[in-house]
Design an enzyme around this catalytic site. Structure first.
Site, mmCIF file in Angstrom:
data_model
loop_
_atom_site.group_PDB
_atom_site.id
_atom_site.type_symbol
_atom_site.label_atom_id
_atom_site.label_comp_id
_atom_site.label_asym_id
_atom_site.label_seq_id
_atom_site.Cartn_x
_atom_site.Cartn_y
_atom_site.Cartn_z
ATOM 1 N N THR A 1 0.826 -1.207 0.000
ATOM 2 C CA THR A 1 0.000 0.000 0.000
ATOM 3 C C THR A 1 0.861 1.259 0.000
ATOM 4 O O THR A 1 2.005 1.240 0.461
ATOM 5 C CB THR A 1 -0.898 -0.003 1.255
ATOM 6 O OG1 THR A 1 -1.475 1.282 1.432
ATOM 7 C CG2 THR A 1 -0.104 -0.323 2.510
ATOM 8 N N ASP A 2 0.283 2.359 -0.467
ATOM 9 C CA ASP A 2 0.994 3.650 -0.414
ATOM 10 C C ASP A 2 1.102 4.171 1.019
ATOM 11 O O ASP A 2 1.878 5.081 1.303
ATOM 12 C CB ASP A 2 0.314 4.695 -1.311
ATOM 13 C CG ASP A 2 -1.138 4.996 -0.939
ATOM 14 O OD1 ASP A 2 -1.674 4.360 -0.013
ATOM 15 O OD2 ASP A 2 -1.735 5.877 -1.594
ATOM 16 N N GLU A 3 0.308 3.568 1.946
ATOM 17 C CA GLU A 3 0.282 4.092 3.317
ATOM 18 C C GLU A 3 1.618 3.904 4.035
ATOM 19 O O GLU A 3 1.880 4.551 5.041
ATOM 20 C CB GLU A 3 -0.875 3.470 4.104
ATOM 21 C CG GLU A 3 -2.199 3.685 3.375
ATOM 22 C CD GLU A 3 -3.448 3.399 4.190
ATOM 23 O OE1 GLU A 3 -3.383 3.430 5.423
ATOM 24 O OE2 GLU A 3 -4.494 3.148 3.562
ATOM 25 N N TYR B 1 -1.722 -0.477 10.959
ATOM 26 C CA TYR B 1 -1.876 -1.120 9.646
ATOM 27 C C TYR B 1 -0.666 -0.827 8.768
ATOM 28 O O TYR B 1 -0.002 -1.745 8.253
ATOM 29 C CB TYR B 1 -3.166 -0.639 8.957
ATOM 30 C CG TYR B 1 -3.224 -0.965 7.472
ATOM 31 C CD1 TYR B 1 -3.255 -2.289 7.028
ATOM 32 C CD2 TYR B 1 -3.241 0.057 6.506
ATOM 33 C CE1 TYR B 1 -3.308 -2.594 5.669
ATOM 34 C CE2 TYR B 1 -3.291 -0.246 5.147
ATOM 35 C CZ TYR B 1 -3.320 -1.562 4.734
ATOM 36 O OH TYR B 1 -3.349 -1.863 3.383
ATOM 37 N N LYS C 1 2.293 -3.308 7.316
ATOM 38 C CA LYS C 1 2.559 -3.488 5.880
ATOM 39 C C LYS C 1 4.017 -3.099 5.573
ATOM 40 O O LYS C 1 4.691 -3.745 4.765
ATOM 41 C CB LYS C 1 1.587 -2.655 5.030
ATOM 42 C CG LYS C 1 0.145 -3.129 5.040
ATOM 43 C CD LYS C 1 -0.079 -4.517 4.431
ATOM 44 C CE LYS C 1 0.088 -4.572 2.946
ATOM 45 N NZ LYS C 1 -0.337 -5.903 2.395
HETATM 46 P P1 NAD Z 1 -9.701 -7.251 2.193
HETATM 47 O O1 NAD Z 1 -9.691 -6.969 3.656
HETATM 48 O O2 NAD Z 1 -10.925 -6.962 1.401
HETATM 49 O O3 NAD Z 1 -9.374 -8.811 1.943
HETATM 50 C C1 NAD Z 1 -8.363 -9.475 2.652
HETATM 51 C C2 NAD Z 1 -8.492 -10.969 2.363
HETATM 52 O O4 NAD Z 1 -7.421 -11.640 3.055
HETATM 53 C C3 NAD Z 1 -9.801 -11.588 2.861
HETATM 54 O O5 NAD Z 1 -10.324 -12.465 1.895
HETATM 55 C C4 NAD Z 1 -9.389 -12.348 4.122
HETATM 56 O O6 NAD Z 1 -10.201 -13.486 4.391
HETATM 57 C C5 NAD Z 1 -7.964 -12.744 3.773
HETATM 58 N N1 NAD Z 1 -7.150 -12.945 4.986
HETATM 59 C C6 NAD Z 1 -7.028 -12.097 6.045
HETATM 60 N N2 NAD Z 1 -6.237 -12.651 6.975
HETATM 61 C C7 NAD Z 1 -5.838 -13.859 6.486
HETATM 62 C C8 NAD Z 1 -5.006 -14.889 6.987
HETATM 63 N N3 NAD Z 1 -4.429 -14.815 8.208
HETATM 64 N N4 NAD Z 1 -4.770 -15.965 6.204
HETATM 65 C C9 NAD Z 1 -5.340 -16.079 4.974
HETATM 66 N N5 NAD Z 1 -6.171 -15.150 4.478
HETATM 67 C C10 NAD Z 1 -6.412 -14.038 5.222
HETATM 68 O O7 NAD Z 1 -8.434 -6.508 1.617
HETATM 69 P P2 NAD Z 1 -8.238 -5.728 0.225
HETATM 70 O O8 NAD Z 1 -8.757 -4.357 0.384
HETATM 71 O O9 NAD Z 1 -8.724 -6.585 -0.874
HETATM 72 O O10 NAD Z 1 -6.652 -5.635 0.183
HETATM 73 C C11 NAD Z 1 -5.879 -6.693 -0.382
HETATM 74 C C12 NAD Z 1 -4.411 -6.344 -0.307
HETATM 75 O O11 NAD Z 1 -4.168 -5.128 -1.012
HETATM 76 C C13 NAD Z 1 -3.909 -6.112 1.128
HETATM 77 O O12 NAD Z 1 -2.621 -6.660 1.227
HETATM 78 C C14 NAD Z 1 -3.872 -4.595 1.258
HETATM 79 O O13 NAD Z 1 -2.878 -4.196 2.168
HETATM 80 C C15 NAD Z 1 -3.529 -4.188 -0.173
HETATM 81 N N6 NAD Z 1 -4.010 -2.850 -0.584
HETATM 82 C C16 NAD Z 1 -5.334 -2.506 -0.426
HETATM 83 C C17 NAD Z 1 -5.767 -1.270 -0.887
HETATM 84 C C18 NAD Z 1 -7.221 -0.870 -0.777
HETATM 85 O O14 NAD Z 1 -7.557 0.273 -1.115
HETATM 86 N N7 NAD Z 1 -8.124 -1.741 -0.370
HETATM 87 C C19 NAD Z 1 -4.867 -0.367 -1.461
HETATM 88 C C20 NAD Z 1 -3.518 -0.758 -1.586
HETATM 89 C C21 NAD Z 1 -3.097 -2.009 -1.158
HETATM 90 P P1 TYD Z 2 -10.775 4.029 4.277
HETATM 91 O O1 TYD Z 2 -11.786 3.628 3.252
HETATM 92 O O2 TYD Z 2 -10.861 3.405 5.636
HETATM 93 O O3 TYD Z 2 -9.338 3.835 3.650
HETATM 94 P P2 TYD Z 2 -7.876 4.290 4.217
HETATM 95 O O4 TYD Z 2 -7.994 4.643 5.641
HETATM 96 O O5 TYD Z 2 -7.078 3.047 4.007
HETATM 97 O O6 TYD Z 2 -7.441 5.449 3.359
HETATM 98 O O7 TYD Z 2 -10.880 5.599 4.478
HETATM 99 C C1 TYD Z 2 -10.705 6.495 3.406
HETATM 100 C C2 TYD Z 2 -10.741 7.895 3.977
HETATM 101 O O8 TYD Z 2 -12.062 8.150 4.484
HETATM 102 C C3 TYD Z 2 -9.805 8.095 5.148
HETATM 103 O O9 TYD Z 2 -9.280 9.427 5.084
HETATM 104 C C4 TYD Z 2 -10.694 7.956 6.373
HETATM 105 C C5 TYD Z 2 -12.022 8.468 5.876
HETATM 106 N N1 TYD Z 2 -13.237 7.864 6.460
HETATM 107 C C6 TYD Z 2 -14.275 8.674 6.931
HETATM 108 O O10 TYD Z 2 -14.188 9.917 6.893
HETATM 109 N N2 TYD Z 2 -15.392 8.077 7.420
HETATM 110 C C7 TYD Z 2 -15.523 6.710 7.497
HETATM 111 O O11 TYD Z 2 -16.578 6.205 7.992
HETATM 112 C C8 TYD Z 2 -14.456 5.888 7.005
HETATM 113 C C9 TYD Z 2 -14.548 4.371 7.050
HETATM 114 C C10 TYD Z 2 -13.327 6.514 6.483
#
Ligand code: NAD
Ligand code: TYD
Length: 352
Positions: free
Chosen positions: A132-134, A158, A162
């Site tokens: 992630t970019d975080e 988080y 990561k």
């Molecule tokens: P998500 O929370 O929707 O899905 C996570 C999946 O991992 C789920 O299916 C869960 O069952 C599985 N999981 C969790 N713990 C586990 C374990 N101990 N063993 C096996 N499986 C397990 O997450 P997402 O939003 O789809 O993100 C996927 C990846 O992409 C993550 O690594 C996250 O850090 C990265 N990412 C997400 C975003 C975003 O905006 N959502 C952006 C950048 C990077």
């Molecule tokens: P989120 O979807 O949790 O992603 P991330 O924290 O990984 O960026 O949140 C996106 C942005 O929205 C973040 O700045 C937090 C804000 N946010 C709210 O303002 N209200 C909410 O209920 C949630 C879940 C997030």
């Protein structure tokens, strides 16, 4: 060429899009979706590919070394695309250890098991870690961007977990010669997004006329990327990324949370036949998230220049598509809010 690829976290939001893309695009590959089915895992995300001959689901927890070792011995993967993670910042604030276990220990288990399996024959193998970019911390509102060499500066449990997993992936490359690649992506949006995250939460609350919680003043900025564009980038990086390299992925699409929610409200007014401005009345400012990063913004020019990827959708179009999906799939959200989605695995995969 025939390959077996283990995709971890394939039942989650981004993982399910990656699994779908790979199963459909590469019938010659065997795709093994390895997922523990935590609260965020939902096999209903993948009903359309569940019966494809090149798709297998394995329920396993990446924190369990023996279980992962057994899965790798059975399937002997040539590649791993690792998405499994605890992914919600707010949950990491209340339960950091769950993030340490899965994101740090789980990643190390996968790295070690893959290293043992590939020992002496790393040629043609690939361990791709999705990050992630975080990890880069927070930017000011000054027009600068995260590049691949930006120093890590995580603030939430988080992003710290990561960051740690990214470091271990690089350590396995540098120490053991593991063929790894990493990408760091900005915020994703699209279908099948678990309704605790900002966009799906807001869509659901607007539909039910419930308050839309905005943390602080809503001035935090995120760079939003359509999830299918992320899945396409993962495909390109998995196949053509350079060993040991890192690629930033982003939408070049920055929005303050409040502007994003106002746009979403106006789309929802139109879709639900409400008067313009009706849904925006649900906006409710609430206590800010602890350690809330001000701004994330990705410079993805390396990926665009070297591997030829670029985002395909304008945000307004992607957001409208996302709203359409949620309105057409109300049962999907209802089954999450009722908890019924968690019984799907038992019904489909075991004879209970
Ligand atoms: P998500 O929370 O929707 O899905 C996570 C999946 O991992 C789920 O299916 C869960 O069952 C599985 N999981 C969790 N713990 C586990 C374990 N101990 N063993 C096996 N499986 C397990 O997450 P997402 O939003 O789809 O993100 C996927 C990846 O992409 C993550 O690594 C996250 O850090 C990265 N990412 C997400 C975003 C975003 O905006 N959502 C952006 C950048 C990077
Ligand atoms: P989120 O979807 O949790 O992603 P991330 O924290 O990984 O960026 O949140 C996106 C942005 O929205 C973040 O700045 C937090 C804000 N946010 C709210 O303002 N209200 C909410 O209920 C949630 C879940 C997030």
């Amino acid at each position: 060429m025939k390959k077996t690829i283990i995709i971890t976290g394939g039942a989650g939001f981004i993982g399910s899009h990656v699994v779908r893309l790979f199963v459909n695009k590469y019938p010659e590959y065997q795709i093994v979706n390895l997922d523990a089915l935590t609260y965020a895992g939902n096999l209903e995300n993948l009903t359309d590919v569940a019966n494809c001959p090149n798709y297998t689901f394995v329920k396993a927890d990446i924190t369990d070394y023996e279980a992962i070792s057994a899965v790798f011995s059975q399937y002997k993967p040539d590649g791993v695309i690792h998405l499994a993670a605890e992914s919600h910042v707010d949950r990491s604030i209340t339960d950091p250890f769950a993030f340490i276990r899965t994101n740090v220990m789980g990643t190390c288990n996968l790295l070690h098991v893959a290293k043992e399996l590939w020992k002496g024959q790393m040629e043609g193998k690939r361990f791709y870690h999705i990050s992630t970019d975080e990890v880069y911390g927070a930017l000011e509102k000054d027009g600068t961007f995260f590049v691949e060499t930006t120093k890590y500066d995580p603030h939430s449990p988080y992003s710290a977990s990561k960051s740690s997993s990214d470091h271990f992936v690089r350590a396995y490359h540098d120490t053991y010669g593991m063929p790894v690649v990493i990408s760091n992506c900005s915020n994703n949006y699209g279908s099948h997004h678990f309704p605790e995250k900002l966009i799906p939460l807001a869509i659901n609350n607007i539909k039910h006329n419930r308050p839309i919680p905005i943390y602080g003043k809503g001035e935090n900025i995120r760079d939003w990327l359509f999830v299918d564009d992320h899945a396409r980038a993962i495909d390109v990086i998995f196949h053509t990324g350079k060993d040991g390299d890192t690629y930033n992925i982003g939408g070049n699409n920055e929005w303050t949370n409040i502007d994003l929610i106002r746009l979403l409200c106006s789309i929802m007014d139109r879709k639900l036949g409400r008067a313009e401005g009706e849904s925006a009345k649900l906006i409710t400012y609430v206590t800010d998230r602890a350690g809330h990063d001000l701004r994330y913004a990705i410079d993805s020019s390396k990926l665009q220049r070297e591997l030829g990827w670029k985002p395909s959708l304008q945000f307004e179009e992607g957001l409208e598509k996302t709203v359409d999906w949620y309105l057409a799939n109300e049962a999907w959200v209802d089954r999450i809010t009722s908890g019924a989605y968690q019984q799907y695995y038992e019904k489909q995969y075991t004879n209970r």
